[in-house]
Motif scaffolding. Structure first.
Motif, mmCIF file in Angstrom:
data_model
loop_
_atom_site.group_PDB
_atom_site.id
_atom_site.type_symbol
_atom_site.label_atom_id
_atom_site.label_comp_id
_atom_site.label_asym_id
_atom_site.label_seq_id
_atom_site.Cartn_x
_atom_site.Cartn_y
_atom_site.Cartn_z
ATOM 1 N N ARG A 126 43.839 -23.603 25.118
ATOM 2 C CA ARG A 126 42.366 -23.642 25.158
ATOM 3 C C ARG A 126 41.867 -24.858 25.915
ATOM 4 N N SER A 127 42.548 -26.006 25.713
ATOM 5 C CA SER A 127 42.102 -27.216 26.414
ATOM 6 C C SER A 127 42.336 -27.096 27.912
ATOM 7 N N VAL A 128 43.432 -26.408 28.289
ATOM 8 C CA VAL A 128 43.721 -26.228 29.713
ATOM 9 C C VAL A 128 42.666 -25.334 30.361
ATOM 10 N N GLU A 129 42.252 -24.279 29.642
ATOM 11 C CA GLU A 129 41.240 -23.376 30.181
ATOM 12 C C GLU A 129 39.935 -24.103 30.474
ATOM 13 N N ALA A 130 39.619 -25.095 29.649
ATOM 14 C CA ALA A 130 38.342 -25.803 29.796
ATOM 15 C C ALA A 130 38.403 -26.916 30.837
ATOM 16 N N ARG A 131 39.616 -27.281 31.292
ATOM 17 C CA ARG A 131 39.744 -28.402 32.226
ATOM 18 C C ARG A 131 39.287 -27.991 33.619
ATOM 19 N N THR A 132 38.631 -28.903 34.313
ATOM 20 C CA THR A 132 38.147 -28.636 35.666
ATOM 21 C C THR A 132 38.955 -29.435 36.682
ATOM 22 N N GLN A 133 38.857 -29.019 37.935
ATOM 23 C CA GLN A 133 39.524 -29.743 39.014
ATOM 24 C C GLN A 133 39.000 -31.177 39.102
ATOM 25 N N GLN A 172 37.924 -33.056 36.638
ATOM 26 C CA GLN A 172 38.523 -33.865 35.576
ATOM 27 C C GLN A 172 39.925 -34.319 35.951
ATOM 28 N N LEU A 173 40.688 -33.425 36.569
ATOM 29 C CA LEU A 173 42.039 -33.790 36.999
ATOM 30 C C LEU A 173 41.994 -34.899 38.040
ATOM 31 N N LEU A 174 41.096 -34.775 39.001
ATOM 32 C CA LEU A 174 40.966 -35.810 40.028
ATOM 33 C C LEU A 174 40.557 -37.143 39.415
ATOM 34 N N ASP A 175 39.628 -37.101 38.471
ATOM 35 C CA ASP A 175 39.167 -38.345 37.846
ATOM 36 C C ASP A 175 40.282 -39.023 37.053
ATOM 37 N N GLU A 176 41.184 -38.218 36.464
ATOM 38 C CA GLU A 176 42.298 -38.784 35.703
ATOM 39 C C GLU A 176 43.325 -39.430 36.624
ATOM 40 N N ARG A 177 43.539 -38.850 37.787
ATOM 41 C CA ARG A 177 44.649 -39.269 38.648
ATOM 42 C C ARG A 177 44.232 -40.147 39.827
ATOM 43 N N VAL A 179 60.293 -29.306 47.358
ATOM 44 C CA VAL A 179 59.405 -28.247 46.888
ATOM 45 C C VAL A 179 57.999 -28.818 46.749
ATOM 46 N N VAL A 180 57.025 -28.102 47.283
ATOM 47 C CA VAL A 180 55.619 -28.523 47.231
ATOM 48 C C VAL A 180 54.843 -27.569 46.334
ATOM 49 N N ARG A 181 53.999 -28.110 45.493
ATOM 50 C CA ARG A 181 53.080 -27.293 44.689
ATOM 51 C C ARG A 181 51.868 -28.129 44.345
ATOM 52 N N GLU A 182 50.799 -27.475 43.981
ATOM 53 C CA GLU A 182 49.635 -28.233 43.531
ATOM 54 C C GLU A 182 49.961 -28.878 42.188
ATOM 55 N N LEU A 183 49.583 -30.126 42.026
ATOM 56 C CA LEU A 183 49.933 -30.874 40.819
ATOM 57 C C LEU A 183 49.340 -30.224 39.581
ATOM 58 N N GLN A 184 50.186 -30.058 38.561
ATOM 59 C CA GLN A 184 49.731 -29.539 37.282
ATOM 60 C C GLN A 184 49.738 -30.680 36.273
ATOM 61 N N PRO A 185 48.690 -30.849 35.512
ATOM 62 C CA PRO A 185 48.573 -31.982 34.593
ATOM 63 C C PRO A 185 49.699 -32.022 33.568
#
Length: 252
Positions: free
Chosen positions: A1-8, A10-15, A153-159
């Motif tokens: 549920r927390s993953v569903e609510a996370r936005t791109q 928020q991820l950028l702000d964390e990293r 291997v390249v992929r979009e970063l997953q939190p």
């Protein structure tokens, strides 16, 4: 549920952090660290060559690169976080770029099975092919590239927060059992998706393997032996830590 609510965002702000009006990757000297100029240049050039072959090369324009530490099995393996332009201003993306290594299972293959393995150009191509076959929804931007002569291997970063926190079992065996059962079911579905592809066994062969009494007894014997080995390794670690710090060994 927390993953569903996370936005791109928020991820950028964390990293990332803003510096001189532009976004750069955050360095904490634990999970991320600064690279040498030569290594940054080498990675950036490889990403540029990779991006040039994509439909939108500008999407992969590099903004920043740092070294990355993540995953117990990946410790010591070259790994990078790469901030790229993405779809435009304010929509940057972070790539996880990880060196591809041989499968740990290779040494256990009988010669007859080894001869049946799919032929790929390198280990990155092998990893990408397997992920695309076995995962219902593989990571975004999943691809392979080379840096120098080594495959990555390249992929979009997953939190990291997407990982299951096993500490949450909180001593309740039923809760832990449900989590392990779910992991087993997810693994089984992945095996079924990849069945009969690239020389892989059929669904019927997988079912026969799983129902075999020899398979089950072998797995249980391995699990018991590995548990003893892990406990012995932990005891060695505690003793070494005590010698290093001068403390009395303790803990579970």
């Amino acid at each position: 549920r927390s993953v569903e609510a996370r936005t791109q965002q928020q991820l950028l702000d964390e990293r990332t952090v803003m510096r001189d009006g532009r976004r750069v990757l955050r360095i904490d000297e634990k999970r991320t660290f600064k690279l040498t100029v030569a290594e940054r240049r080498r990675v950036a050039q490889s990403i540029a060559r990779f991006g040039a072959r994509q439909p939108d090369p500008g999407f992969y324009r590099v903004r920043d690169i740092v070294g990355r530490v993540a995953g117990t099995g990946s410790l010591g393996v070259p790994r990078y976080a790469v901030l790229i332009r993405g779809d435009g201003a304010g929509d940057e993306r972070i790539l996880d770029v990880k060196a591809a290594r041989p499968s740990a299972l290779t040494i256990h293959l009988a010669s007859s099975l080894a001869a049946r393995q799919p032929v790929t150009r390198n280990h990155a191509e092998r990893v990408v092919q397997v992920q695309r076959r076995m995962q219902a929804i593989p990571p975004d931007l999943l691809s392979g590239l080379t840096i120098g002569s080594k495959p990555f291997v390249v992929r979009e970063l997953q939190p990291v927060a997407d990982r299951l926190d096993l500490a949450a079992w909180d001593g309740r065996v039923g809760r832990l059992r449900r989590a392990v059962t779910a992991m087993g079911e997810l693994t089984a579905w992945a095996q079924l998706r990849g069945a009969s592809q690239g020389g892989a066994d059929s669904v019927d062969a997988l079912i026969s393997f799983a129902r075999s009494r020899g398979t089950r007894s072998g797995l249980l014997a391995f699990a018991r032996d590995y548990a003893k080995r892990a406990r012995a390794d932990w005891e060695d670690f505690r003793q070494c830590l005590a010698l290093e710090t001068g403390a009395t060994p303790s803990g579970k």
